[in-house]
Design a protein around this motif. Structure first.
Motif, short mmCIF file in Angstrom:
data_model
loop_
_atom_site.label_atom_id
_atom_site.label_comp_id
_atom_site.label_asym_id
_atom_site.label_seq_id
_atom_site.Cartn_x
_atom_site.Cartn_y
_atom_site.Cartn_z
N ALA A 655 6.14 2.41 -12.62
CA ALA A 655 6.19 1.79 -11.30
C ALA A 655 5.17 2.49 -10.41
N VAL A 656 4.43 1.67 -9.67
CA VAL A 656 3.46 2.21 -8.71
C VAL A 656 4.07 2.04 -7.32
N GLY A 657 3.96 3.07 -6.50
CA GLY A 657 4.43 2.97 -5.12
C GLY A 657 3.50 2.05 -4.36
N PHE A 658 4.02 0.86 -4.03
CA PHE A 658 3.14 -0.15 -3.43
C PHE A 658 2.73 0.23 -2.01
N ASP A 659 3.66 0.84 -1.25
CA ASP A 659 3.32 1.24 0.12
C ASP A 659 2.20 2.28 0.10
N ARG A 660 2.35 3.24 -0.81
CA ARG A 660 1.35 4.30 -0.89
C ARG A 660 0.00 3.75 -1.36
N LEU A 661 0.06 2.84 -2.31
CA LEU A 661 -1.18 2.21 -2.80
C LEU A 661 -1.90 1.53 -1.63
N CYS A 662 -1.15 0.78 -0.83
CA CYS A 662 -1.77 0.07 0.30
C CYS A 662 -2.28 1.06 1.33
N ALA A 663 -1.52 2.13 1.59
CA ALA A 663 -1.96 3.13 2.58
C ALA A 663 -3.29 3.73 2.13
N MET A 664 -3.39 3.98 0.84
CA MET A 664 -4.62 4.57 0.31
C MET A 664 -5.80 3.63 0.47
N LEU A 665 -5.56 2.37 0.12
CA LEU A 665 -6.65 1.39 0.22
C LEU A 665 -7.03 1.16 1.68
N TYR A 666 -6.04 1.32 2.54
CA TYR A 666 -6.26 1.13 3.98
C TYR A 666 -6.95 2.35 4.58
N GLY A 667 -6.84 3.49 3.87
CA GLY A 667 -7.48 4.71 4.37
C GLY A 667 -6.58 5.48 5.31
N SER A 668 -5.26 5.35 5.10
CA SER A 668 -4.33 6.06 5.98
C SER A 668 -3.50 7.05 5.16
N GLU A 669 -3.12 8.13 5.81
CA GLU A 669 -2.27 9.12 5.13
C GLU A 669 -0.81 8.68 5.19
N SER A 670 -0.51 7.74 6.09
CA SER A 670 0.90 7.42 6.33
C SER A 670 1.25 6.02 5.85
N ILE A 671 2.34 5.92 5.08
CA ILE A 671 2.76 4.60 4.60
C ILE A 671 3.31 3.76 5.77
N ARG A 672 3.68 4.42 6.87
CA ARG A 672 4.19 3.67 8.01
C ARG A 672 3.15 2.67 8.53
N ASP A 673 1.87 2.99 8.31
CA ASP A 673 0.82 2.09 8.80
C ASP A 673 0.74 0.78 8.03
N VAL A 674 1.29 0.76 6.84
CA VAL A 674 1.17 -0.47 6.04
C VAL A 674 2.54 -1.12 5.81
N VAL A 675 3.53 -0.67 6.57
CA VAL A 675 4.87 -1.27 6.49
C VAL A 675 5.11 -1.94 7.84
N ALA A 676 5.46 -3.21 7.83
CA ALA A 676 5.59 -3.93 9.10
C ALA A 676 6.64 -3.28 10.01
N PHE A 677 7.80 -3.00 9.47
CA PHE A 677 8.87 -2.44 10.28
C PHE A 677 9.41 -1.18 9.61
N PRO A 678 8.69 -0.07 9.75
CA PRO A 678 9.14 1.15 9.07
C PRO A 678 10.35 1.77 9.77
N LYS A 679 11.05 2.61 9.04
CA LYS A 679 12.16 3.36 9.62
C LYS A 679 11.62 4.68 10.17
N THR A 680 12.36 5.25 11.12
CA THR A 680 11.97 6.55 11.67
C THR A 680 12.35 7.65 10.68
N GLN A 681 12.00 8.87 11.07
CA GLN A 681 12.30 10.04 10.24
C GLN A 681 13.80 10.16 9.94
#
Ligand code: ASP
Length: 710
Positions: A655-681
């Protein structure tokens, strides 16, 4: 003429007095009707326009691609018949009055097309800077007003607030002073809804509160992130379908099983006292699919883990999950390489060389001190076990160093800080080789006393050992050495030198380089970490083992691994120390890109007897017994063990972490940037207010009651 108030009153009363009552009543009702009609005409007209607005003819980006418009603009010096376009979007910047009758504003388009800088592609996400993209998604609006604009004229740009959604009809011209950017002269603009000032205030301050997530989503940066995510998903689907995979959805209401992570439980109203569990991954269902004759399965799957949320984890996340029947680890790796190569090529225009590099876990730990090394930037650790052993802690005998050569006088490295949650963990020893001040072997003497080194081959001459090491590893005056210790099979991950290496490389690696890597041959089991650090060393309980990946991972087929696991699993519990089991390797592989673990998988145990032995004798799962005849009702894996024994073929997956894959392709360190409605800490979504309390009577209908607060 100005009449005194009581005069008007008196005259009105006289008229009324002389008028028959029925006529007064008739007037009154006509007047009320008139008011009603006048009010409802205005409202209905406004509502009608809000709902029955014109269809857009273009997005802003498409204006630049429309040959008719560019031809018309070239001929614009002639009195040509101008084409009226219809655009949808929001008022992006507050309207500016240029004169009594002239207003400017910027429109932000409703549709983010992400046109490439040269305008050639309508969906190019590759490598565009967000400036380029934002630039193509806004356009200047110009409105010439008639005289006397009404306060509430919803066709007046001047009256519109920032973030008003609008439908604009207008003609296209070239915006003076810009290199070829267009502008729209408004023929008609209609506000499609009201907006509160707050919407623009929050945009201006850029203080995004999670409660305002939908406003933040309007920004080009997040629109681009969402578009990228959707594009990646569709590429993944295309590639899997070309490779003959079947997309299959598996249930979200699963059962509780001790697979690894802590689960979210869902009480069942109709089955008193029983719970579903949300799947931490579709692992067991996909293995059941293999038993069910599915040849190649994949799914873009939602997973849930009720873990303490360390940095950049989400309690619900998405995986690209796959499983292949009659397949080995190498088959799965080849498929994953193809999918990732395609995604990187089509989204970022980057070519990844196949096959990807492979590194054994033991080598990753000894060369880089971490199981997900970033290969860009070099800096390998040097294992000095051949020369000396540390006796400071019996489980941490390996003595190793990291050599750093500063790039100049201003390059003065520091020690990495303590890792989160481990303030008392030992730090490496940092030593600068300064031959003008000290003899060459001073660093080794310092390390010998710090780590209680015992030198091998009878040598007590530290100077001679230092000379050999310095020559073998080209250690020179001015170099900085970091020295520390680790376990033979390191479960402390990263090791102190691994952390130090990350610290030294931080910000120094080339960001556009992509270095994919398979890490293979992990230990099958990991001893449970005790919650104590003794003299800077993490203590492990070698008598209780966890699966490094998950309990369905097949051991490596060597005598040392498969043989050892069979020995441990099938012999009487007291005849082996669990420590032996820690040396068993698993057919587990992780895909690592630039130091990020993107995914992991394994070849599975498809033999039910071996699976049973591991669950019963090594994992000690309650309810699983070595003897299938003595099956216990509480065995949480009965379904899987039975399915394996019904002719289940060999299978492997990942299984590949899809959020992390998108964050990487997007050039962001945070998966929150590629999740429409992320949860807080803390795992909450303040926008909708989840999680929320539930009334006691509702809880009761689920056969539940809150425990008294202590
Ligand atoms: N189910 C595993 C996970 O979630 C992946 C796999 O082994 O396929 O990590």
């Amino acid at each position: 003429m100005h009449w005194p108030k009581n005069m008007i009153l008196r005259q009105s009363l006289q008229i009324l007095w002389r008028t028959p009552l029925h006529e007064v009543l008739l007037w009154r009702s006509r007047w009320a009707e008139g008011r009603r009609r006048c009010y409802s005409t205005a409202l209905s007209e406004r509502l009608r326009e809000r709902f029955a607005f014109k269809k857009a003819t273009h997005s802003i980006a498409q204006l630049y691609l429309d040959p008719e418009i560019s031809t018309e603009l070239r001929l614009a010096s002639l009195p040509v018949e101008q084409k009226v376009v219809v655009l949808h979007g929001w008022i992006d910047s507050a309207p500016r009055k240029l004169s009594k009758r002239l207003t400017f504003a910027t429109l932000r388009g409703a549709q983010f097309d992400f046109v490439t800088s040269n305008g050639s592609s309508a969906v190019g996400l590759n490598g565009d800077s967000s400036e380029d993209l934002a630039g193509k998604n806004t356009i200047q609006l110009v409105q010439m007003h008639p005289e006397n604009i009404k306060e509430d004229d919803y066709h007046s740009l001047r009256r519109m607030k920032q973030e008003t959604p609008v439908c604009v009809e207008g003609t296209v011209g070239i915006h003076k002073g810009t290199d070829g950017r267009y502008e729209i002269t408004i023929v008609k603009i209609t506000a499609l809804n009201d907006t509160m000032n707050f919407a623009s205030q929050v945009r201006e301050t850029k203080q995004w509160d999670p409660k305002d997530r939908y406003l933040q989503l309007r920004t080009p940066a997040l629109q681009r992130a969402l578009a990228l995510r959707s594009r990646v998903a569709s590429l993944v689907r295309t590639e899997f379908s070309e490779l003959g995979f079947t997309e299959i959805e598996t249930p979200l209401l699963f059962r509780s099983t001790p697979e690894g992570a802590r689960e979210f439980l869902v009480p069942s109203r109709t089955n008193a006292g029983k719970m579903y569990a949300l799947p931490q991954s579709p692992q067991q269902y996909k293995q059941l699919l293999m038993a069910g004759g599915v040849h190649r399965y994949y799914q873009i799957a939602k997973c849930f883990r009720d873990e303490d949320l360390r940095a950049d984890r989400q309690p619900e996340f998405t995986q690209v999950d796959l499983e292949m029947a009659f397949s080995s680890a190498a088959d799965v790796q080849a498929v994953v390489e193809r999918v990732l190569t395609r995604v990187w090529r089509d989204v970022r225009g980057v070519h990844l060389e196949m096959p990807f590099k492979r590194l054994r876990y033991a080598d990753a730990m000894s060369l880089y001190g971490i199981d997900k090394p970033d290969l860009r930037g070099g800096l390998e650790l040097i294992d000095l076990s051949a020369f000396a052993t540390s006796t400071r802690h019996s489980n941490y005998p390996v003595f190793e160093i990291l050599k750093y050569r500063p790039s100049g006088p201003s390059d003065a490295p520091t020690l990495a800080g303590a890792p989160d949650g481990y303030p008392t963990l030992r730090s490496p020893l940092m030593y600068k080789i300064d031959l003008a001040k000290e003899p060459a072997e001073a660093w080794l003497k310092a390390a010998a006393s710090e780590f209680k080194l015992k030198f091998h081959s009878g040598t007590s001459d530290v100077g001679a050992v230092a000379a050999v090491i310095m020559q073998a590893y080209n250690i020179q005056d001015g170099d900085i050495l970091f020295a520390c210790t680790r376990q033979q099979v390191p479960f402390e991950n990263p090791t102190p030198l691994g952390r130090q290496r990350l610290h030294l490389l931080h910000g120094k690696v080339k960001s556009d380089e992509i270095a994919p890597l398979w890490v293979v041959d992990f230990p099958l089991f990991t001893p449970v970490e005790r919650q104590e650090v003794v003299d800077g060393h993490i203590e492990f309980d070698y008598d209780s083992l966890m699966s490094t990946h998950h309990p369905f991972t097949m051991p490596v087929l060597s005598d040392e691994s498969l043989g050892a696991v069979l020995d441990v699993a099938s012999s009487a519990p007291d005849t082996h120390t669990q420590l032996d089991a820690c040396t068993v390797l698993g057919q587990h592989y992780d895909i690592v890109i630039n130091g990020v673990e993107l995914g992991g998988g394994s070849a599975r145990i498809h033999d039910s007897m071996l699976q049973r032995l591991i669950l019963a004798e090594i994992m000690k799962v309650r309810g699983v017994l070595r003897d299938p005849e003595a099956e216990q009702p509480e065995n949480p894996f009965t379904h899987l063990l039975t399915a394996l024994s019904m002719g289940c073929p060999p299978h492997a997956g990942l299984a590949v972490g899809f959020d992390r894959l998108c964050a990487m392709l997007y050039g962001s360190e945070s998966i929150r940037d590629v999740v429409a409605f992320p949860k807080t800490q803390s795992g909450a979504d303040p926008l909708v207010g989840s999680p929320s309390e539930v009334r006691a009577d509702v809880l009761l209908s689920y056969h539940m009651q809150l425990a008294d607060k202590k």
